[in-house]
Design a protein around this motif. Structure first.
Motif, PDB file in Angstrom:
ATOM      1  N   SER A 183       0.795  -1.224   0.000  1.00  0.00           N
ATOM      2  CA  SER A 183       0.000   0.000   0.000  1.00  0.00           C
ATOM      3  C   SER A 183       0.829   1.277   0.000  1.00  0.00           C
ATOM      4  N   ARG A 184       2.105   1.188   0.362  1.00  0.00           N
ATOM      5  CA  ARG A 184       2.877   2.412   0.547  1.00  0.00           C
ATOM      6  C   ARG A 184       4.290   2.291  -0.036  1.00  0.00           C
ATOM      7  N   GLU A 185       4.772   3.420  -0.564  1.00  0.00           N
ATOM      8  CA  GLU A 185       6.158   3.528  -0.993  1.00  0.00           C
ATOM      9  C   GLU A 185       7.075   3.370   0.228  1.00  0.00           C
ATOM     10  N   PRO A 186       8.314   2.853   0.053  1.00  0.00           N
ATOM     11  CA  PRO A 186       8.917   2.406  -1.200  1.00  0.00           C
ATOM     12  C   PRO A 186       8.719   0.929  -1.492  1.00  0.00           C
ATOM     13  N   TRP A 187       7.881   0.260  -0.692  1.00  0.00           N
ATOM     14  CA  TRP A 187       7.692  -1.186  -0.809  1.00  0.00           C
ATOM     15  C   TRP A 187       6.851  -1.519  -2.045  1.00  0.00           C
ATOM     16  N   ALA A 188       7.092  -2.676  -2.626  1.00  0.00           N
ATOM     17  CA  ALA A 188       6.320  -3.107  -3.794  1.00  0.00           C
ATOM     18  C   ALA A 188       6.467  -4.608  -3.979  1.00  0.00           C
ATOM     19  N   SER A 189       5.600  -5.174  -4.817  1.00  0.00           N
ATOM     20  CA  SER A 189       5.644  -6.611  -5.106  1.00  0.00           C
ATOM     21  C   SER A 189       5.338  -6.846  -6.573  1.00  0.00           C
ATOM     22  N   TRP A 190       5.633  -8.059  -7.026  1.00  0.00           N
ATOM     23  CA  TRP A 190       5.347  -8.365  -8.440  1.00  0.00           C
ATOM     24  C   TRP A 190       3.849  -8.409  -8.698  1.00  0.00           C
ATOM     25  N   GLY A 191       3.049  -8.733  -7.664  1.00  0.00           N
ATOM     26  CA  GLY A 191       1.604  -8.857  -7.864  1.00  0.00           C
ATOM     27  C   GLY A 191       0.939  -7.570  -8.290  1.00  0.00           C
ATOM     28  N   GLN A 192       1.468  -6.413  -7.837  1.00  0.00           N
ATOM     29  CA  GLN A 192       0.838  -5.150  -8.191  1.00  0.00           C
ATOM     30  C   GLN A 192       1.367  -4.577  -9.497  1.00  0.00           C
ATOM     31  N   MET A 193       2.353  -5.248 -10.084  1.00  0.00           N
ATOM     32  CA  MET A 193       2.920  -4.797 -11.356  1.00  0.00           C
ATOM     33  C   MET A 193       2.343  -5.526 -12.572  1.00  0.00           C
ATOM     34  N   ILE A 194       1.956  -6.780 -12.413  1.00  0.00           N
ATOM     35  CA  ILE A 194       1.608  -7.571 -13.602  1.00  0.00           C
ATOM     36  C   ILE A 194       0.327  -7.151 -14.324  1.00  0.00           C
ATOM     37  N   PRO A 195      -0.636  -6.432 -13.674  1.00  0.00           N
ATOM     38  CA  PRO A 195      -1.807  -6.017 -14.465  1.00  0.00           C
ATOM     39  C   PRO A 195      -1.429  -5.205 -15.698  1.00  0.00           C
ATOM     40  N   ARG A 196      -0.337  -4.436 -15.615  1.00  0.00           N
ATOM     41  CA  ARG A 196       0.087  -3.597 -16.719  1.00  0.00           C
ATOM     42  C   ARG A 196       0.399  -4.397 -17.994  1.00  0.00           C
ATOM     43  N   PHE A 197       0.722  -5.698 -17.856  1.00  0.00           N
ATOM     44  CA  PHE A 197       1.213  -6.476 -18.979  1.00  0.00           C
ATOM     45  C   PHE A 197       0.126  -7.186 -19.781  1.00  0.00           C
ATOM     46  N   PHE A 198      -1.125  -7.163 -19.315  1.00  0.00           N
ATOM     47  CA  PHE A 198      -2.171  -7.946 -19.961  1.00  0.00           C
ATOM     48  C   PHE A 198      -3.126  -7.096 -20.797  1.00  0.00           C
ATOM     49  N   VAL A 199      -3.698  -7.732 -21.801  1.00  0.00           N
ATOM     50  CA  VAL A 199      -4.634  -7.070 -22.707  1.00  0.00           C
ATOM     51  C   VAL A 199      -5.884  -6.658 -21.939  1.00  0.00           C
ATOM     52  N   PRO A 200      -6.262  -5.385 -21.973  1.00  0.00           N
ATOM     53  CA  PRO A 200      -7.477  -4.949 -21.269  1.00  0.00           C
ATOM     54  C   PRO A 200      -8.722  -5.595 -21.857  1.00  0.00           C
ATOM     55  N   GLY A 201      -9.681  -5.852 -20.990  1.00  0.00           N
ATOM     56  CA  GLY A 201     -10.923  -6.483 -21.423  1.00  0.00           C
ATOM     57  C   GLY A 201     -10.876  -7.994 -21.390  1.00  0.00           C
ATOM     58  N   LYS A 202      -9.658  -8.542 -21.405  1.00  0.00           N
ATOM     59  CA  LYS A 202      -9.495  -9.999 -21.453  1.00  0.00           C
ATOM     60  C   LYS A 202      -9.047 -10.603 -20.122  1.00  0.00           C
ATOM     61  N   ILE A 203      -8.239  -9.838 -19.378  1.00  0.00           N
ATOM     62  CA  ILE A 203      -7.662 -10.341 -18.133  1.00  0.00           C
ATOM     63  C   ILE A 203      -7.869  -9.323 -17.014  1.00  0.00           C
ATOM     64  N   ALA A 204      -8.242  -9.821 -15.839  1.00  0.00           N
ATOM     65  CA  ALA A 204      -8.251  -9.009 -14.620  1.00  0.00           C
ATOM     66  C   ALA A 204      -7.410  -9.731 -13.576  1.00  0.00           C
ATOM     67  N   VAL A 205      -6.607  -8.980 -12.834  1.00  0.00           N
ATOM     68  CA  VAL A 205      -5.772  -9.561 -11.779  1.00  0.00           C
ATOM     69  C   VAL A 205      -6.394  -9.246 -10.430  1.00  0.00           C
TER      70      VAL A 205
END
Length: 444
Positions: free
Chosen positions: A206-228
């Motif tokens: 939820s807060r900087e500077p921490w992050a995970s791969w789970g919150q990054m992967i939505p960017r890589f998928f075709v919209p309308g076809k995949i939801a994470v």
């Protein structure tokens, strides 16, 4: 803007029908609202009565360039700003219209807890861009097939501040020059959902500077076809994820053909006692997850845990996860399910960085780098946004290597990634969100 205890009690007692997923059209700007759209101006702050508006202290300005009523005016800010809409559980397609009829713009869009959707969308002077993404909205209530509330996920106290349990979709507009003309939200009943079960290395931090791969992967998928749909939480192990009813919640909303990516190990390996171990209790729980997902017609995918950042004197990664990655590999083979070997790829990735450059991928910062951070941060388990983004690319590589049907739904602009050749830290771009903490997530 969280559920009150009374409201939850009422829902538990009398909710018997699933809430209908509404559609919205919002025209951003003070003047000339477009027919069929809800006008959103500088003073459109969120209220429970309206169910939409600016949140989290957003300070915005409206500009009107004339001309087209929808694209001729926009909302902007020199700081990240947040727009929230009250919505029930489900997948939603979101269309954003960005740009300036008489200027340039640059906008990054995230949702909920810093979940990356669109990065650095630039428009030339006088140009307008329409972008789409698909987002999953969730609450903590568990419903039966008729929609009646029968139970609830047991949330940790810190989850009360998360933006993904609050029965709203929150959209973060960020970057050097964000300009938003319009937002449209439409329910999506057909997208395949990728559910994520995991720990602090997977959760939407939820807060900087921490992050995970789970919150990054939505960017890589075709919209309308995949939801994470990220259900991971810091500090969780396979058994605690079960006892908190997180898996039960996932199963209650899973459709045939949906996926569950399962990545645990960091916290499981610290459990002690009779019968507890990688090839005993841990493996048995993995088998249970697989079985339950298959009963729902879902597709389980096992993910081995990435290494911690620990190098030997020769610059090679030391295994601190004992037999747990091997137990995942063995289970995947025996159960005939797909395996994404993030453990193996992370070793290649970390060693490509080496002991010094790898620091740039983890939460290592001198004191006073962030507000309220009086001591230095030295975390060799949890990633910053750069490290999380590179790990997410490893997940996408694993999807491709396993020839999962999902591979066909990766955006065309996503190149093949070799963990031995990571993006240089200096080339990574991430405009920071408003939320910052020096508090380390649970788990190690």
């Amino acid at each position: 803007m969280k559920f009150s205890a009374l409201f939850i009690t009422v829902l538990l007692m009398c909710c018997s029908v699933k809430a209908q997923q509404p559609s919205y059209k919002f025209d951003f700007g003070n003047e000339r609202p477009t027919k069929g759209y809800i006008s959103i101006g500088e003073g459109s702050n969120y209220t429970e009565e309206l169910g939409y508006g600016f949140t989290n202290g957003s300070q915005v300005k409206a500009f009107d360039r004339g001309g087209n009523t929808l694209t001729g005016d926009f909302i902007t800010s020199d700081k990240p700003f947040y727009f929230s809409v009250k919505l029930p559980d489900g997948n939603y397609d979101v269309k954003v219209i960005l740009g300036d009829a008489k200027g340039t713009s640059a906008t990054t869009v995230r949702t909920e807890c810093r979940r990356l959707m669109l990065e650095n969308i630039k428009t030339a002077k006088g140009k307008i861009a329409t972008q789409n993404f698909t987002v999953y909205v969730k609450d903590s209530l568990i419903r039966d097939v008729s929609g009646k509330v029968i139970s609830k996920v047991r949330l940790k106290p810190r989850e009360s501040e998360y933006l993904h349990w609050d029965n709203m979709l929150t959209i973060e507009f960020n970057d050097s020059l964000p300009k938003v003309c319009a937002v449209e939200i439409t329910p999506n009943k057909t997208a395949t959902t990728i559910f994520l079960a995991g720990n602090s290395t997977v959760v939407d931090q939820s807060r900087e500077p921490w992050a995970s791969w789970g919150q990054m992967i939505p960017r890589f998928f075709v919209p309308g076809k995949i939801a994470v749909a990220n259900y991971a939480e810091s500090g969780e192990a396979l058994n605690s994820f079960l006892s908190a009813k997180r898996l039960e919640k996932i199963l209650s909303v899973m459709k045939p053909g949906d996926y569950l990516f399962i990545e645990f190990g960091h916290n499981d390996m610290k459990q002690k006692g009779e019968g507890i171990g990688a090839f005993t209790s841990y493996k048995k729980n993995l088998q249970r997850y697989i079985s339950e997902v298959k009963k729902k017609g879902g597709i389980p995918v096992l993910v081995t845990s990435m290494h911690r950042r620990r190098f030997d004197s020769t610059g090679h990664i030391v295994n601190t996860l004992e037999d747990y990655p091997d137990a995942v590999r063995q289970t995947a083979k025996e159960e005939n399910v797909a395996l994404i070997d993030l453990n193996a790829m992370s070793k290649i990735l970390y060693e490509a960085w080496g002991p010094e450059k790898s620091i740039k991928a983890f939460v290592h910062y001198p004191a006073n780098t962030f507000p309220g951070q009086t001591t230095k941060l030295e975390d060799n388990t949890h990633f910053n946004t750069y490290g999380a983004y590179e790990l997410a690319k490893c997940i996408i590589t694993g999807i491709r290597h396993q020839n999962l049907p999902l591979a066909k739904l990766i955006k065309k602009d996503v190149p093949v990634f070799d963990p031995a050749k990571p993006l240089a830290f200096e080339k990574f771009y991430w405009p920071m969100s408003s939320f910052v903490t020096a508090t380390k997530p649970d788990g190690n």
